[in-house]
Motif scaffolding. Structure first.
Motif, PDB file in Angstrom:
ATOM      1  N   ILE A 136      27.844  27.829  34.762  1.00 33.46           N
ATOM      2  CA  ILE A 136      28.802  27.997  33.672  1.00 33.46           C
ATOM      3  C   ILE A 136      30.188  27.795  34.264  1.00 33.46           C
ATOM      4  CG2 ILE A 136      29.671  29.530  31.891  1.00 33.46           C
ATOM      5  CD1 ILE A 136      26.821  28.696  31.421  1.00 33.46           C
ATOM      6  N   VAL A 137      30.849  26.726  33.868  1.00 29.62           N
ATOM      7  CA  VAL A 137      32.143  26.348  34.442  1.00 29.62           C
ATOM      8  C   VAL A 137      33.248  26.852  33.524  1.00 29.62           C
ATOM      9  CG1 VAL A 137      33.581  24.445  35.220  1.00 29.62           C
ATOM     10  CG2 VAL A 137      31.097  24.331  35.525  1.00 29.62           C
ATOM     11  N   LEU A 138      34.202  27.582  34.100  1.00 25.19           N
ATOM     12  CA  LEU A 138      35.364  28.078  33.366  1.00 25.19           C
ATOM     13  C   LEU A 138      36.595  27.367  33.916  1.00 25.19           C
ATOM     14  CD1 LEU A 138      33.291  30.740  33.714  1.00 25.19           C
ATOM     15  CD2 LEU A 138      35.111  31.794  32.365  1.00 25.19           C
ATOM     16  N   MET A 191      37.285  39.637  31.958  1.00 27.23           N
ATOM     17  CA  MET A 191      38.071  40.532  32.802  1.00 27.23           C
ATOM     18  C   MET A 191      38.155  40.039  34.242  1.00 27.23           C
ATOM     19  SD  MET A 191      39.043  42.555  30.546  1.00 27.23           S
ATOM     20  CE  MET A 191      40.028  43.534  31.682  1.00 27.23           C
ATOM     21  N   GLU A 192      37.190  39.236  34.674  1.00 23.89           N
ATOM     22  CA  GLU A 192      37.166  38.799  36.066  1.00 23.89           C
ATOM     23  C   GLU A 192      37.932  37.499  36.300  1.00 23.89           C
ATOM     24  OE1 GLU A 192      33.851  37.877  39.585  1.00 23.89           O
ATOM     25  OE2 GLU A 192      33.235  38.530  37.574  1.00 23.89           O
ATOM     26  N   HIS A 193      37.943  36.606  35.307  1.00 25.82           N
ATOM     27  CA  HIS A 193      38.458  35.260  35.563  1.00 25.82           C
ATOM     28  C   HIS A 193      39.639  34.850  34.684  1.00 25.82           C
ATOM     29  CE1 HIS A 193      35.145  34.456  38.243  1.00 25.82           C
ATOM     30  NE2 HIS A 193      34.266  34.764  37.300  1.00 25.82           N
ATOM     31  N   CYS A 194      39.856  35.473  33.543  1.00 23.40           N
ATOM     32  CA  CYS A 194      40.917  35.013  32.643  1.00 23.40           C
ATOM     33  C   CYS A 194      42.283  35.449  33.155  1.00 23.40           C
ATOM     34  CB  CYS A 194      40.686  35.546  31.226  1.00 23.40           C
ATOM     35  SG  CYS A 194      39.324  34.730  30.374  1.00 23.40           S
ATOM     36  N   CYS A 212      46.487  44.437  29.313  1.00 27.24           N
ATOM     37  CA  CYS A 212      47.597  44.280  30.266  1.00 27.24           C
ATOM     38  C   CYS A 212      47.097  43.963  31.667  1.00 27.24           C
ATOM     39  CB  CYS A 212      48.442  45.551  30.309  1.00 27.24           C
ATOM     40  SG  CYS A 212      49.257  45.917  28.763  1.00 27.24           S
ATOM     41  N   LEU A 213      45.785  44.059  31.888  1.00 26.02           N
ATOM     42  CA  LEU A 213      45.252  43.791  33.215  1.00 26.02           C
ATOM     43  C   LEU A 213      45.151  42.301  33.522  1.00 26.02           C
ATOM     44  CD1 LEU A 213      42.366  46.441  33.227  1.00 26.02           C
ATOM     45  CD2 LEU A 213      44.632  46.628  34.275  1.00 26.02           C
ATOM     46  N   PHE A 214      45.392  41.423  32.539  1.00 23.76           N
ATOM     47  CA  PHE A 214      45.347  39.992  32.810  1.00 23.76           C
ATOM     48  C   PHE A 214      46.467  39.609  33.774  1.00 23.76           C
ATOM     49  CE2 PHE A 214      43.336  39.716  28.475  1.00 23.76           C
ATOM     50  CZ  PHE A 214      42.088  39.340  28.947  1.00 23.76           C
ATOM     51  N   PRO A 215      46.183  38.854  34.826  1.00 26.18           N
ATOM     52  CA  PRO A 215      47.256  38.388  35.717  1.00 26.18           C
ATOM     53  C   PRO A 215      48.232  37.504  34.949  1.00 26.18           C
ATOM     54  CG  PRO A 215      45.089  38.082  36.738  1.00 26.18           C
ATOM     55  CD  PRO A 215      44.843  38.469  35.325  1.00 26.18           C
TER      56      PRO A 215
END
Length: 657
Positions: A554-556, A200-203, A613-616
């Motif tokens: 942890i690298v995303l 939820m924070e980075h995707c 739907c919250l994904f940018p």
């Protein structure tokens, strides 16, 4: 460990009349319960907290969730005397709905139950605020499923709805798999809750997936800016500070005391050893004095209790003890000439050696063999000792000459030593390559290596010639090899391994070791070369190093948009169904009318609702995907709900008023 809620229990349950409905949004991820028309009294908690009850039946788990929800809104007993409106997803099986109604009626005694589709409530709620039109599509990517519902004249047309079994759960699970493969050493920290937070924070959703993937493949600055890092707890190793002058002085004092104690112990041991040797020397001298007074025939009987068999053995022991005593006292060694003077003559020590065997009795023959063995052993030891003395003197002479050369011209001496070390190293490496090169050549020596015949030295080639000659002669008639003494001399020549090359190799390695030690003493920058080839190359040998801050990160990178991409490409995780953009086209085609004007009105008001739907970038990607399946120039407008997470409950609460 039992679940302990931090949600405060409401106390205004009795203030609401029995006609006020209780609204429940029964989502797959979150459970929300509250009173109709009262948005401020909503109680929301994660339904996944009850996953430890997965071994129980599904509706028994639902009973635990309902118990907790009713308790949080202030219900004192098990009887609920309020109507209940509960949401469900579209195409929910009738069996599931009947079981839920049975649970509410039989267990809690609710007077009435109503069911409604969560996406329809959210669409109607946003329609009142002008976010969407009466005609449009509601696209709801939820936690476990995704569905599309068309709306005509403000009413849902359920026969045109479409549903796929993919949602936020699958995105989290896919992200957890990728991160576990990428960072297997931190799998214990990649819990479901933490991966859900990372999602939820980075995707985000990429407008064009393949162009976005190329950015990360090329490693551009833009890709580096889009990479995120989660730093795990890490404590840097303590840095060692150089010891202070006081610490150095303290350690030096301790070392000096230890050295003094060791010297005292060594001196005490030396004194004890000297006393033992002096006592032994006095005893041997006294024994010789007594032996001088004994008759020749009585000597064996006199020596039977002393452990000695002859006067010569006592005198040899006396000379040995005298030498040990001189060494213990630190006196200079007695020269070989002096030793020979003190020793008795060979004839006196070994009187039976020169007497013929036919003149000796069996006992004397036995004693003669013993004397021959003792004489041979003693002479061998003396020769070995003399050889070691000569080698030590020669080595000392060479070291003295090297030191004189170094003092005359240190730079030239160091350069010569380095050149000699390099020459010997290359020579030894070349010899090792020649020994192992035969196995890498074929019959015609086409690989450019050295054949076996070229690797043999002169002695080895001579033995090969003798072997070939003997084998050739053996084939002529009867085999009589070994009948003559000359045959055994030939056998000795063939079997004797007197390779000068091997002796030279040992000498070269010894000299190389001496030069290496010398260079280490005079050149602090010298690094000795390993003479034995390692079994692994330097790149393959694992090297231990201290763990750094980067090892606990942890690298995303590409995972940020790769995981949410499965909403549009479910086949990536093995789900053979259509994605979000194609679902809109399927839903439109399922409508009974082929009215193009209706299709344009539907695509001009597309509402996104649900947690995913919250994904940018979600609206841009969905609009681009729908535009690919619609006619050119068709109006397409994608909007997001005011609150994609809570609008379903708010729409249901508004519906009850």
């Amino acid at each position: 460990m039992p679940f302990i809620s931090q949600i405060k229990r409401q106390t205004d349950y009795n203030l609401f009349p029995s006609s006020t409905p209780i609204v429940i949004d029964n989502g797959a991820s979150y459970f929300r319960i509250g009173w109709a028309g009262e948005t401020g009294t909503l109680v929301s908690f994660s339904a996944t907290l009850f996953r430890d009850l997965a071994t129980k039946p599904l509706f028994e788990i639902m009973e635990y969730i309902l118990d907790f929800g009713f308790d949080r809104i202030g219900a004192n007993g098990t009887e609920i005397d309020h109507p209940v409106l509960i949401t469900e997803c579209v195409c929910n099986p009738v069996h599931s709905r009947s079981k839920m109604a049975e649970l509410l009626f039989e267990t809690y005694g609710v007077p009435s139950v109503a069911f409604g589709v969560d996406a329809a409530f959210s669409y109607k709620y946003n329609q009142q605020y002008g976010i969407c039109n009466k005609d449009g599509l509601a696209i709801c990517p939820g936690f476990s499923t995704t569905h599309v519902i068309p709306f005509v004249e403000g009413e849902p047309v359920y026969r045109g709805s479409c549903r796929t079994n993919i949602g936020g759960y699958h995105i989290t699970d896919y992200l957890k798999q990728l991160l576990s493969l990428k960072h297997p050493q931190h799998m214990a920290r990649l819990t479901w809750e933490k991966v859900e937070d990372l999602k939820m924070e980075h995707c985000y959703i990429a407008t064009d997936y393949f162009l976005e993937a190329q950015l990360f493949q090329k490693g551009t600055k833009e890709a580096e800016d889009k990479t995120r890092c989660w730093q795990l707890p890490w404590v840097p190793p303590p840095t060692e500070e150089p010891p202070s002058e006081e610490e150095i002085a303290r350690k030096a004092a301790i070392k000096e005391r230890q050295g003094q104690r060791l010297r005292e112990m060594a001196e005490a041991k030396r004194s004890s050893r000297i006393n033992e040797l002096e006592n032994e020397l006095h005893g041997l001298e006294f024994l010789l004095q007594q032996l001088a007074q004994v008759e020749e025939n009585d000597i064996p009987a006199f020596l039977s209790d002393t452990g000695y068999v002859s006067r010569q053995e006592i005198e040899a022991s006396l000379a040995k003890v005298t030498q040990s005593l001189r060494k213990a006292k630190g006196e200079p060694k007695v020269e070989q000439a002096e030793i020979e003077k003190t020793d008795v003559s060979t004839n006196e020590k070994y009187p039976l050696i020169n007497i013929p065997d036919n003149m000796l009795s069996p006992e004397q023959l036995k004693e003669k063999r013993r004397q021959v063995f003792l004489k041979t052993t003693t002479e061998g030891r003396q020769r070995a000792k003399q050889k070691r003395v000569e080698e030590g003197l020669e080595q000392e002479r060479k070291n003295q000459q090297d030191e004189e050369r170094r003092l005359e011209n240190p730079e030239l001496y160091l350069e010569q030593m380095r050149a000699k070390y390099k020459e010997l190293s290359e020579k030894i490496d070349q010899r090792k390559r020649l020994k192992t090169n035969g196995s890498q050549t074929n019959g015609n020596n086409a690989s450019g290596g050295v054949g076996r015949g070229e690797r043999l030295n002169a002695a080895q080639r001579e033995r090969m010639r003798l072997l070939t000659t003997a084998a050739f002669d053996r084939g002529k008639g009867e085999d009589t090899f070994g009948a003559r003494d000359e045959d055994w001399q030939l056998y000795k020549l063939m079997s004797k391994d007197n390779d000068d090359d091997d002796d030279g190799a040992d000498a070269d390695e010894t000299e190389l070791a001496r030069i290496s030690a010398r260079l280490q003493d005079i050149d602090p920058t010298f690094v000795p070369k390993h003479e034995s080839a390692p079994s692994q190359s330097a790149a393959e040998i694992p090297r231990a190093r201290p763990l750094t801050k980067e090892d606990f990160q942890i690298v995303l990178g590409v995972e940020r948009f790769r995981c949410p991409e499965i909403l549009f490409r479910p086949n990536w995780i093995g789900i053979d169904q259509v994605g979000l953009d194609e679902m809109a086209g399927v839903s439109i085609r399922r409508l009974p009318s082929n009215d193009e004007d209706l299709e344009q009105r539907l695509t001009s008001s597309i509402l996104m609702t649900g947690g995913c739907c919250l994904f940018p970038g979600m609206s841009e990607r969905l609009e681009a995907g729908i535009r690919m399946i619609r006619p050119c120039g068709a109006p397409i407008k994608v909007v997001r709900a005011l609150d994609p997470v809570l609008d379903a409950w708010r729409g249901a609460s508004l519906y009850c008023c």
